[in-house]
Design an enzyme around this catalytic site. Structure first.
Site, PDB file in Angstrom:
ATOM      1  N   MET A  16      -8.890  11.863 -14.837  1.00  0.00           N
ATOM      2  CA  MET A  16      -7.824  12.272 -15.754  1.00  0.00           C
ATOM      3  C   MET A  16      -6.449  11.700 -15.402  1.00  0.00           C
ATOM      4  O   MET A  16      -5.448  12.075 -15.995  1.00  0.00           O
ATOM      5  CB  MET A  16      -7.736  13.809 -15.816  1.00  0.00           C
ATOM      6  CG  MET A  16      -9.005  14.476 -16.275  1.00  0.00           C
ATOM      7  SD  MET A  16      -9.551  13.877 -17.882  1.00  0.00           S
ATOM      8  CE  MET A  16     -11.159  14.624 -17.957  1.00  0.00           C
ATOM      9  N   CYS A  17      -6.380  10.798 -14.429  1.00  0.00           N
ATOM     10  CA  CYS A  17      -5.109  10.164 -14.076  1.00  0.00           C
ATOM     11  C   CYS A  17      -4.752   9.086 -15.088  1.00  0.00           C
ATOM     12  O   CYS A  17      -5.601   8.316 -15.512  1.00  0.00           O
ATOM     13  CB  CYS A  17      -5.183   9.521 -12.690  1.00  0.00           C
ATOM     14  SG  CYS A  17      -4.980  10.693 -11.361  1.00  0.00           S
ATOM     15  N   HIS A  18      -3.476   9.054 -15.425  1.00  0.00           N
ATOM     16  CA  HIS A  18      -2.984   8.007 -16.320  1.00  0.00           C
ATOM     17  C   HIS A  18      -2.771   6.714 -15.538  1.00  0.00           C
ATOM     18  O   HIS A  18      -2.296   6.758 -14.401  1.00  0.00           O
ATOM     19  CB  HIS A  18      -1.632   8.422 -16.925  1.00  0.00           C
ATOM     20  CG  HIS A  18      -1.711   9.613 -17.798  1.00  0.00           C
ATOM     21  ND1 HIS A  18      -1.712  10.899 -17.306  1.00  0.00           N
ATOM     22  CD2 HIS A  18      -1.801   9.724 -19.140  1.00  0.00           C
ATOM     23  CE1 HIS A  18      -1.792  11.750 -18.311  1.00  0.00           C
ATOM     24  NE2 HIS A  18      -1.852  11.068 -19.433  1.00  0.00           N
ATOM     25  N   MET A  78      -0.899  11.573  -7.098  1.00  0.00           N
ATOM     26  CA  MET A  78      -2.290  11.152  -6.899  1.00  0.00           C
ATOM     27  C   MET A  78      -2.365   9.740  -6.324  1.00  0.00           C
ATOM     28  O   MET A  78      -3.191   9.460  -5.459  1.00  0.00           O
ATOM     29  CB  MET A  78      -3.078  11.234  -8.215  1.00  0.00           C
ATOM     30  CG  MET A  78      -3.259  12.656  -8.718  1.00  0.00           C
ATOM     31  SD  MET A  78      -3.991  13.789  -7.506  1.00  0.00           S
ATOM     32  CE  MET A  78      -5.548  12.990  -7.175  1.00  0.00           C
ATOM     33  N   GLU A  79      -1.487   8.863  -6.776  1.00  0.00           N
ATOM     34  CA  GLU A  79      -1.473   7.490  -6.267  1.00  0.00           C
ATOM     35  C   GLU A  79      -1.127   7.474  -4.781  1.00  0.00           C
ATOM     36  O   GLU A  79      -1.741   6.721  -4.001  1.00  0.00           O
ATOM     37  CB  GLU A  79      -0.486   6.647  -7.071  1.00  0.00           C
ATOM     38  CG  GLU A  79      -0.951   6.326  -8.479  1.00  0.00           C
ATOM     39  CD  GLU A  79      -0.908   7.491  -9.470  1.00  0.00           C
ATOM     40  OE1 GLU A  79      -1.463   7.348 -10.571  1.00  0.00           O
ATOM     41  OE2 GLU A  79      -0.321   8.556  -9.162  1.00  0.00           O
ATOM     42  N   ASP A  88     -12.896   2.443   9.218  1.00  0.00           N
ATOM     43  CA  ASP A  88     -13.843   1.333   9.062  1.00  0.00           C
ATOM     44  C   ASP A  88     -13.603   0.235  10.091  1.00  0.00           C
ATOM     45  O   ASP A  88     -14.551  -0.314  10.651  1.00  0.00           O
ATOM     46  CB  ASP A  88     -13.745   0.760   7.650  1.00  0.00           C
ATOM     47  CG  ASP A  88     -14.704  -0.397   7.442  1.00  0.00           C
ATOM     48  OD1 ASP A  88     -15.918  -0.220   7.676  1.00  0.00           O
ATOM     49  OD2 ASP A  88     -14.245  -1.486   7.047  1.00  0.00           O
TER      50      ASP A  88
END
Length: 159
Positions: free
Chosen positions: A76-78, A114-115, A129
């Site tokens: 749902m992120c733009h 969110m980013e 990693d």
């Protein structure tokens, strides 16, 4: 909107929030996280002696790339016109940790929390990693929003 849920329509179906009526504002988000290493792994990292190469440069690039691709990962992120991304590292010898910060900025209708979260977590996962060949029990810890500005909710300062 179903019962106050912004990502659901009246029938309870998932939907992306319509931000078209909102004004563009300058928005910033900073997320901080921590990677816990053994003292030997940190020594190898600082000596650029790990088998996979330059850990922090690779992690920085991964964090920037991930922040730019957040809308591909979070349904749902733009997709946003991001104007700035930085991933910073502070190495703490005393407890063999690397503190990460991902800062993201835009001038748009919705925020970049969110980013910044995805950027920080991708950078931390990349450290894992790059170091896993010499240490399997690396811990990624305490990833959280520490600053946000812009938009209707104003400024947030966390710890």
């Amino acid at each position: 909107m179903a019962d106050g849920f912004s990502h659901m329509d009246r029938d309870g179906n998932a939907r992306m929030v319509d931000v078209s009526a909102k004004n563009d504002t300058t928005r910033t988000a900073i997320v901080r996280g921590l990677v816990r290493l053994s003292s030997e792994t940190l020594r190898l990292l600082k000596a650029d002696a790990l088998p996979k190469g330059d850990v922090l440069t690779t992690a920085k690039i991964a964090g920037i790339q991930a922040a730019k691709r957040t809308s591909d990962l979070i349904p749902m992120c733009h997709p946003l016109p991001i104007s700035y991304i930085d991933v910073r590292f502070t190495v703490h010898d005393e407890d063999s940790t690397i503190e990460l910060e991902c800062e993201v900025r835009t001038a748009y209708k919705t925020g970049v929390e969110m980013e910044a979260l995805i950027g920080c977590q991708a950078a931390a996962a990349t450290i894992y990693d790059m170091c896993k060949a010499v240490q399997k029990d690396i811990v990624i810890d305490n990833c959280r929003l520490i600053f946000k500005s812009g938009g209707k909710s104003g400024t947030f300062r966390g710890e």
